[in-house]
Every structure is written in structure tokens, then in C-alpha cells.
Design a protein around this motif. Structure first.
Motif, PDB file in Angstrom:
ATOM      1  N   PRO A 135       0.795  -1.236   0.000  1.00  0.00           N
ATOM      2  CA  PRO A 135       0.000   0.000   0.000  1.00  0.00           C
ATOM      3  C   PRO A 135       0.823   1.280   0.000  1.00  0.00           C
ATOM      4  N   HIS A 136       1.946   1.309   0.747  1.00  0.00           N
ATOM      5  CA  HIS A 136       2.708   2.560   0.807  1.00  0.00           C
ATOM      6  C   HIS A 136       3.407   2.859  -0.517  1.00  0.00           C
ATOM      7  N   GLN A 137       3.515   1.848  -1.403  1.00  0.00           N
ATOM      8  CA  GLN A 137       4.147   2.082  -2.698  1.00  0.00           C
ATOM      9  C   GLN A 137       3.177   2.712  -3.693  1.00  0.00           C
ATOM     10  N   TRP A 138       1.879   2.468  -3.517  1.00  0.00           N
ATOM     11  CA  TRP A 138       0.902   3.082  -4.424  1.00  0.00           C
ATOM     12  C   TRP A 138       1.053   4.605  -4.413  1.00  0.00           C
ATOM     13  N   GLU A 139       1.162   5.122  -3.201  1.00  0.00           N
ATOM     14  CA  GLU A 139       1.263   6.575  -3.034  1.00  0.00           C
ATOM     15  C   GLU A 139       2.456   7.138  -3.805  1.00  0.00           C
ATOM     16  N   GLN A 140       3.572   6.415  -3.759  1.00  0.00           N
ATOM     17  CA  GLN A 140       4.777   6.876  -4.450  1.00  0.00           C
ATOM     18  C   GLN A 140       4.636   6.750  -5.971  1.00  0.00           C
ATOM     19  N   LEU A 141       3.934   5.731  -6.428  1.00  0.00           N
ATOM     20  CA  LEU A 141       3.706   5.601  -7.875  1.00  0.00           C
ATOM     21  C   LEU A 141       2.862   6.764  -8.390  1.00  0.00           C
ATOM     22  N   VAL A 142       1.819   7.085  -7.666  1.00  0.00           N
ATOM     23  CA  VAL A 142       0.939   8.182  -8.095  1.00  0.00           C
ATOM     24  C   VAL A 142       1.682   9.515  -8.079  1.00  0.00           C
ATOM     25  N   ALA A 143       2.633   9.665  -7.157  1.00  0.00           N
ATOM     26  CA  ALA A 143       3.379  10.924  -7.034  1.00  0.00           C
ATOM     27  C   ALA A 143       4.569  11.008  -7.985  1.00  0.00           C
ATOM     28  N   ALA A 144       4.881   9.929  -8.693  1.00  0.00           N
ATOM     29  CA  ALA A 144       6.047   9.923  -9.585  1.00  0.00           C
ATOM     30  C   ALA A 144       5.853  10.927 -10.732  1.00  0.00           C
ATOM     31  N   PRO A 145       6.945  11.557 -11.197  1.00  0.00           N
ATOM     32  CA  PRO A 145       6.816  12.604 -12.231  1.00  0.00           C
ATOM     33  C   PRO A 145       6.258  12.108 -13.561  1.00  0.00           C
ATOM     34  N   ASN A 146       6.371  10.805 -13.845  1.00  0.00           N
ATOM     35  CA  ASN A 146       5.872  10.287 -15.122  1.00  0.00           C
ATOM     36  C   ASN A 146       4.507   9.620 -14.991  1.00  0.00           C
ATOM     37  N   TRP A 147       3.860   9.790 -13.842  1.00  0.00           N
ATOM     38  CA  TRP A 147       2.563   9.147 -13.612  1.00  0.00           C
ATOM     39  C   TRP A 147       1.542   9.514 -14.693  1.00  0.00           C
ATOM     40  N   ALA A 148       1.448  10.782 -15.018  1.00  0.00           N
ATOM     41  CA  ALA A 148       0.403  11.222 -15.954  1.00  0.00           C
ATOM     42  C   ALA A 148       0.719  10.860 -17.401  1.00  0.00           C
ATOM     43  N   SER A 149       1.979  10.563 -17.716  1.00  0.00           N
ATOM     44  CA  SER A 149       2.358  10.375 -19.120  1.00  0.00           C
ATOM     45  C   SER A 149       2.509   8.918 -19.545  1.00  0.00           C
ATOM     46  N   VAL A 150       2.617   7.970 -18.599  1.00  0.00           N
ATOM     47  CA  VAL A 150       2.845   6.576 -18.994  1.00  0.00           C
ATOM     48  C   VAL A 150       1.555   5.930 -19.514  1.00  0.00           C
ATOM     49  N   ASP A 151       1.753   4.965 -20.388  1.00  0.00           N
ATOM     50  CA  ASP A 151       0.644   4.187 -20.938  1.00  0.00           C
ATOM     51  C   ASP A 151       0.604   2.841 -20.211  1.00  0.00           C
ATOM     52  N   LEU A 152      -0.408   2.648 -19.384  1.00  0.00           N
ATOM     53  CA  LEU A 152      -0.569   1.419 -18.612  1.00  0.00           C
ATOM     54  C   LEU A 152      -1.798   0.641 -19.070  1.00  0.00           C
ATOM     55  N   SER A 153      -2.114   0.770 -20.331  1.00  0.00           N
ATOM     56  CA  SER A 153      -3.353   0.190 -20.840  1.00  0.00           C
ATOM     57  C   SER A 153      -3.360  -1.340 -20.832  1.00  0.00           C
ATOM     58  N   GLU A 154      -2.188  -1.982 -20.729  1.00  0.00           N
ATOM     59  CA  GLU A 154      -2.150  -3.442 -20.657  1.00  0.00           C
ATOM     60  C   GLU A 154      -2.495  -3.957 -19.259  1.00  0.00           C
ATOM     61  N   MET A 155      -2.496  -3.075 -18.277  1.00  0.00           N
ATOM     62  CA  MET A 155      -2.680  -3.499 -16.895  1.00  0.00           C
ATOM     63  C   MET A 155      -4.107  -4.014 -16.679  1.00  0.00           C
ATOM     64  N   TYR A 156      -4.200  -5.233 -16.147  1.00  0.00           N
ATOM     65  CA  TYR A 156      -5.502  -5.832 -15.877  1.00  0.00           C
ATOM     66  C   TYR A 156      -5.581  -6.391 -14.462  1.00  0.00           C
ATOM     67  N   TYR A 157      -4.572  -7.181 -14.058  1.00  0.00           N
ATOM     68  CA  TYR A 157      -4.583  -7.810 -12.741  1.00  0.00           C
ATOM     69  C   TYR A 157      -4.100  -6.822 -11.680  1.00  0.00           C
ATOM     70  N   VAL A 158      -4.861  -5.765 -11.520  1.00  0.00           N
ATOM     71  CA  VAL A 158      -4.611  -4.777 -10.476  1.00  0.00           C
ATOM     72  C   VAL A 158      -5.969  -4.453  -9.871  1.00  0.00           C
ATOM     73  N   ASP A 159      -6.046  -4.473  -8.558  1.00  0.00           N
ATOM     74  CA  ASP A 159      -7.332  -4.320  -7.896  1.00  0.00           C
ATOM     75  C   ASP A 159      -8.004  -3.012  -8.292  1.00  0.00           C
ATOM     76  N   ARG A 160      -9.253  -3.120  -8.663  1.00  0.00           N
ATOM     77  CA  ARG A 160      -9.961  -1.935  -9.178  1.00  0.00           C
ATOM     78  C   ARG A 160     -10.133  -0.849  -8.137  1.00  0.00           C
ATOM     79  N   THR A 161      -9.937  -1.175  -6.848  1.00  0.00           N
ATOM     80  CA  THR A 161     -10.053  -0.168  -5.794  1.00  0.00           C
ATOM     81  C   THR A 161      -8.717   0.492  -5.472  1.00  0.00           C
TER      82      THR A 161
END
Length: 559
Positions: free
Chosen positions: A304-330
Motif C-alpha cells: 500500500p505505501h508504494q501506491w502513493e509513491q507511484l501516483v506521485a512519480a513525475p511520469n505518472w500522468a504520461s505513462v501508458d498502462l493500458s495493458e494493466m488488468y490484474y490490479v485491484d480496481r479499488t
């Protein structure tokens, strides 16, 4: 008034479970590497260079490691220490150990010098395979600091009174004294045939010791948890079912495989069905997102504490993660604008290192009304009971008590602790966790009966932290507690009373703790109290009854 049945609940018979293959690590490994030989098994970026192994490559590299281990004297049941981040050599070493008949002994890359000495000694490993430089920590230097004689030995001829069983140390990185390079170590096996490796692998039995992991749970130093091949491989076969795997997984993870949960989730959830591992040695959020995009990861393992850092990363808004499926929808990651998933992870679960992860669960995408706020139903072959913590007597259904479990994934035992001191008279492990069963046979876990802190996905013993801090001459009394936290689960908070005239602040205490404790055990907050604020016992211990409430009040006031 009818008498309630006792809180004893069993899962389905193990014999009726489908989808289970070979029940040794070597058998599982040979089965999946043959079935998916041409598929990509892993990808890793080494100083910017992309390294890709197929399943056939992985098999070849594991055989290479096995040949070297045999040449180094590894025999049936020999423990092989593996201290590495998530990189290809970790897999080669682990499954090479299984093929050679040894016991893969995984050691935390967070280990301090004191912890490393404890783990190598407790495990009595004969061979230690390590990654020399991990961030700022040089593990070859730490080994030589613990045992200076290693510096004077020839490779493969280590003689040490500190580590009397240790004969070989090999490192990914530069050689040093008796520590040889990874390539030189592998070259030892050039005269060992693959037929000899296969002959050993076939003599592994499901009941044989397969792996040795270390729990950071309830003792001042980690316990060694020895598991049989069957317990580990049952979970490797089960994880695709827990995840409801339909699309071929491409699994990103930077969480250490030296923890049983990450080992089972990544290898079981990724490799059992012919998927690929996207490996990252240490968690760097910007790099992690780039890896997910470049390698088209569709499954992610993060705390859980890593989610926060991923969202805050400088490239969060620009990466394409469209292949991601097995990630909890919440999860926060699922909110990324390029992700479209309705998948729910198997979050309704309960487990321990002692049961090599899940012992009760509901698989992914189980409806909420079926889960009913619980932590699952017993996995096949498992039996649970709830007992009164003081008497050990089984309580009626629906009543709260201590969770006890036994079953086919149960450990063989703790290293150095007789089994009759671990299991009760009926063979159940008393977990130290509180909970109850409802009338539908669903387990409801309510947390630790003692004060173990669960932070960032790891168990932290406040006894261990307090024992270290008490060595500071300025500290008169200390009580470390866990305070609820949105992303970490619990925040490690040390509450301290200083001796008169002592001059310590939070930074000084944290710096002192870092000398002896792994980073995740260092208190995130240090609160100072006057002796009058806290009631002390005659031995200058802080009474724990109200310290948690006082700490919460102090932190709430700061907010």
C-alpha cells in the motif's frame, strides 16, 4: 437452549483439489520450463541493458547453478543462502538449489550486519550466494567485517569459527578474499553433467525440506521457518486459481522474493501459467512505471505505501498502462486514465509464513455478499479452530479467540525450536492472531493478540526495536507501538522517556536505530514524554495499556 458447535472448520479434502502437478520444487520447475520452453520467463534491466530469459534459458541457468553447487559440496538437505534482490540470478540460484537437492535459504536484503550474522548462523548454510552491492550496502564487506578471516581465505576454502558450516561465498560483483565472483563460482560445475543434476532432482520428495524463509514476526530476531517441498509447490499451483488467471500474466514486482508472500505470488501467479516476470531490483517509482509501460505489465505486486509513491512519480500522468488488468480496481493504480479493469484481487485471505501464505481465502472477483467482510474459507486440506488464548480450549462457533491452523502447507518447524513447543497436542499452530468463524464457515481475522506491528506489508516486532533503543544511554524507557496509517497499515512510533540531561531528538534516535535495524523497522516517528506523562513500572518500563492512545492523541494533535 441448543448447544453451539465448536469452532472447528475444515476446507475441502486435499485429494479432491484439481490443477495440482508435481509436488517438489524441482518437479514444478521442470514441468513449467518444459511446457513453456519458448516463452519469455523474465526480463531485467541491468545497467540499462535489457536481459530476457525464455523458460528454456531459465532451465539452463538453473542447471548451471545446480552443477556449481554440486561441485561445491552441496548434498541432500544442504542449506544454500541466497541474498539477492529480484534479479535473474535469484531464480537460477533458488531453483538450482532445488535441483541439486539442497534447501534454498532466502535472506533479506534489508539485513544489517547484526541481522546478517544471526541469519547465516541460524541457517547453518554451507554456501552463500549474494549480490554484493545493494543500494549503499556492501554485503561482501559486511561478511568480512563479521568474520575477518574470510579476507584471508582462498575462494571455496573458507574456514571460519564464526560460521563453522560455511565453505563457499560467491557474489554478483567484484571478488574479495575468499568471496569469488558469480562467474567463477558457476565455472566450478563445468565437469558435472546434467544427468547427475536430474538424478538428484528425481530423488526429491514432497515431504523433504525445500526452503528456509525467515519470519520477522514476533521475536527479537527473525525465526527460521522450514517448509517442505509440498507446502511451497501446492501454493505455486494454487495462485493462478486464487488470481483467476485467464490472460497470460506479465508480473511486475520490486518486493523481495525472500518473503514467502512475494515468492508465492510472483512465481505461482506468474510462472505456473507461462507468464513473465518484469523484475526490478529495488523499488524506484518512476522506473517502475516506465518498466510497466515498456514491458506491457498486466499484473502488479505492490504494498500500500508504494501506491502513493507511484501516483506521485513525475511520469505518472504520461505513462501508458493500458495493458494493466490484474490490479485491484479499488487501488490508486487502477485510477490511472489508461487502465480499464474490473478485477478484484483475492483480498479476503488469511495466512502466515508458517503456512507459506494463504491458509484461507476467497479467490479474485468473489462477490462482496459472499465474502461478508471475512478473510475467506479454509483452503483444501486445512483445518482451523478457535481457542481461548489462556486455556487453549476450543470455543463455540461465533466466539472470539486465537486462530489455530494445521494442514498440508504447514511448516516442518522453526529452526532450533522443538516441534512440541510450536504445535499443540493436536498438531495445530497457535498463530497469536485473534479471530472467529461465522455460521457459514468464514474466518474473520481481527489482528494480533500481541502488539506486533504490520507496516508496509512487513511484520515488525516492537520488542526488537525497544531492545535496540534501550542501548542508547540517553533513553530511560521506551515503548514502540503501531498507530493506524492510511497507506502503511500501521506507523511505527517509538514513545520515549529520556534520562535527565539527555539531549536527543527524533533524527538522533532514528540514526541510532539505523545502525542496528533494517530500514522498515526504524521508527517513522519518535515521541518524547516526561516521566510524569507515562506510568512506569518498577523496572522503568512504560505500561503499554494507554501509551497507544497517548501516541495517537499526540499525532492527531499535530495533524
Amino acid at each position: 437452549m441448543p448447544v453451539k458447535p465448536l469452532s472447528i472448520v475444515a476446507g475441502p479434502p486435499l485429494a479432491e483439489e484439481e490443477g495440482i502437478g508435481e509436488l517438489t520444487l524441482s518437479g514444478w520447475f521442470l514441468e513449467v520450463t518444459e511446457q513453456f520452453a519458448d516463452r519469455e520467463a523474465l526480463v531485467f534491466y541491468d545497467e540499462g541493458k535489457r536481459v530476457s530469459w525464455t523458460y528454456a534459458d531459465l532451465r539452463d541457468r538453473a542447471f548451471e547453478a545446480a552443477r556449481a553447487l554440486i561441485a561445491a559440496g552441496v548434498g541432500k538437505g544442504t542449506r544454500v543462502g541466497i541474498l539477492m534482490t529480484n534479479r535473474p540470478e535469484f531464480l537460477a540460484a533458488t531453483f538450482g538449489t532445488a535441483l541439486a537437492g539442497g534447501v534454498a535459504t532466502t535472506i533479506s536484503t534489508f539485513s544489517t550486519q547484526d541481522e546478517l550474522e544471526h541469519l547465516v548462523n541460524l541457517s547453518c548454510c554451507s554456501v552463500l550466494l549474494l549480490e554484493r552491492q545493494i543500494l549503499k550496502r556492501d554485503f561482501s564487506a559486511l561478511m568480512e567485517a563479521i568474520e575477518p578471516e574470510i579476507s584471508n581465505c582462498s575462494p571455496g576454502q573458507i574456514i571460519s569459527e564464526t560460521f563453522p558450516f560455511l565453505t563457499h561465498v560467491a557474489a554478483i560483483g567484484e571478488a574479495s578474499g575468499g568471496i569469488e565472483t558469480w562467474d567463477d563460482f558457476l565455472a566450478r560445475g563445468q565437469n558435472i553433467s546434467d544427468d547427475r543434476v536430474l538424478a538428484r532432482a528425481k530423488l526429491n520428495r514432497p515431504s523433504d525440506p525445500g526452503v528456509l524463509f525467515f519470519s520477522s514476526g514476533s521475536t527479537a530476531m527473525p525465526k527460521g521457518v522450514l517448509s517442505a517441498h509440498r507446502g511451497v509447490t501446492l501454493q505455486l499451483w494454487r495462485f493462478p486459481k486464487y488470481y483467476g488467471v485467464e490472460r497470460t500474466p506479465r508480473v511486475w514486482s520490486a518486493n523481495g522474493f525472500f518473503w514467502s508472500g512475494n515468492f508465492a505470488m510472483a512465481f505461482g501467479g506468474g510462472l505456473t501459467k507461462g507468464g513473465a516476470l518484469v523484475l526490478q531490483s529495488t523499488f524506484q517509482p518512476e522506473q517502475a512505471l516506465a518498466l510497466m509501460e515498456t514491458e506491457k505489465a498486466n499484473q502488479v505486486h505492490a504494498w500500500p505505501h508504494q501506491w502513493e509513491q507511484l501516483v506521485a512519480a513525475p511520469n505518472w500522468a504520461s505513462v501508458d498502462l493500458s495493458e494493466m488488468y490484474y490490479v485491484d480496481r479499488t487501488s490508486p493504480l487502477a485510477a490511472h486514465p489508461t487502465i480499464d479493469t474490473d478485477w478484484r484481487e483475492p483480498y479476503a485471505t488469511y495466512g502466515n509464513t508458517e503456512t507459506f501464505t494463504f491458509s484461507s481465502t476467497f479467490p479474485s472477483n468473489t462477490p462482496e455478499d459472499v465474502i461478508g467482510g471475512s478473510h475467506g474459507k479454509p483452503c483444501p486440506g486445512n483445518i482451523f479452530k478457535i481457542v481461548a488464548p489462556l486455556t487453549g480450549e476450543t470455543v463455540p462457533m461465533g466466539e472470539r479467540g486465537e486462530i489455530c491452523v494445521k494442514g498440508p502447507t504447514m511448516m516442518l518447524g522453526y529452526i532450533g525450536i522443538p516441534l512440541d513447543e510450536t504445535l499443540d497436542d493436536e498438531g495445530y499452530l497457535r498463530t497469536g492472531d485473534g479471530g472467529w468463524f461465522d455460521d457459514q464457515g468464514r474466518l474473520h481475522w481481527e489482528g494480533r493478540l500481541n502488539d506486533i506491528i504490520k507496516t508496509g506489508g512487513a511484520n515488525v516486532s516492537p520488542l526488537e526495536i525497544d531492545a535496540v533503543l534501550k542501548k542508547n544511554p540517553g533513553i530511560k524507557a521506551v515503548q514502540t507501538v503501531g498507530i493506524p496509517h492510511d497507506t502503511l497499515g500501521e506507523l511505527v512510533v517509538s514513545c520515549i522517556v529520556l534520562h535527565d540531561g539527555a539531549n536527543l531528538d527524533q533524527s538522533a534516535v532514528q540514526a541510532f536505530a539505523k545502525e542496528k535495524l533494517a530500514s522498515y523497522k526504524v521508527p517513522r516517528r519518535v515521541l518524547f514524554f516526561a516521566e510524569d506523562d507515562l506510568e512506569l513500572t518498577g523496572s522503568s518500563k512504560i505500561k503499554a495499556a494507554d501509551v497507544k492512545a497517548l501516541a495517537s492523541q499526540r499525532l492527531s494533535g499535530e495533524t
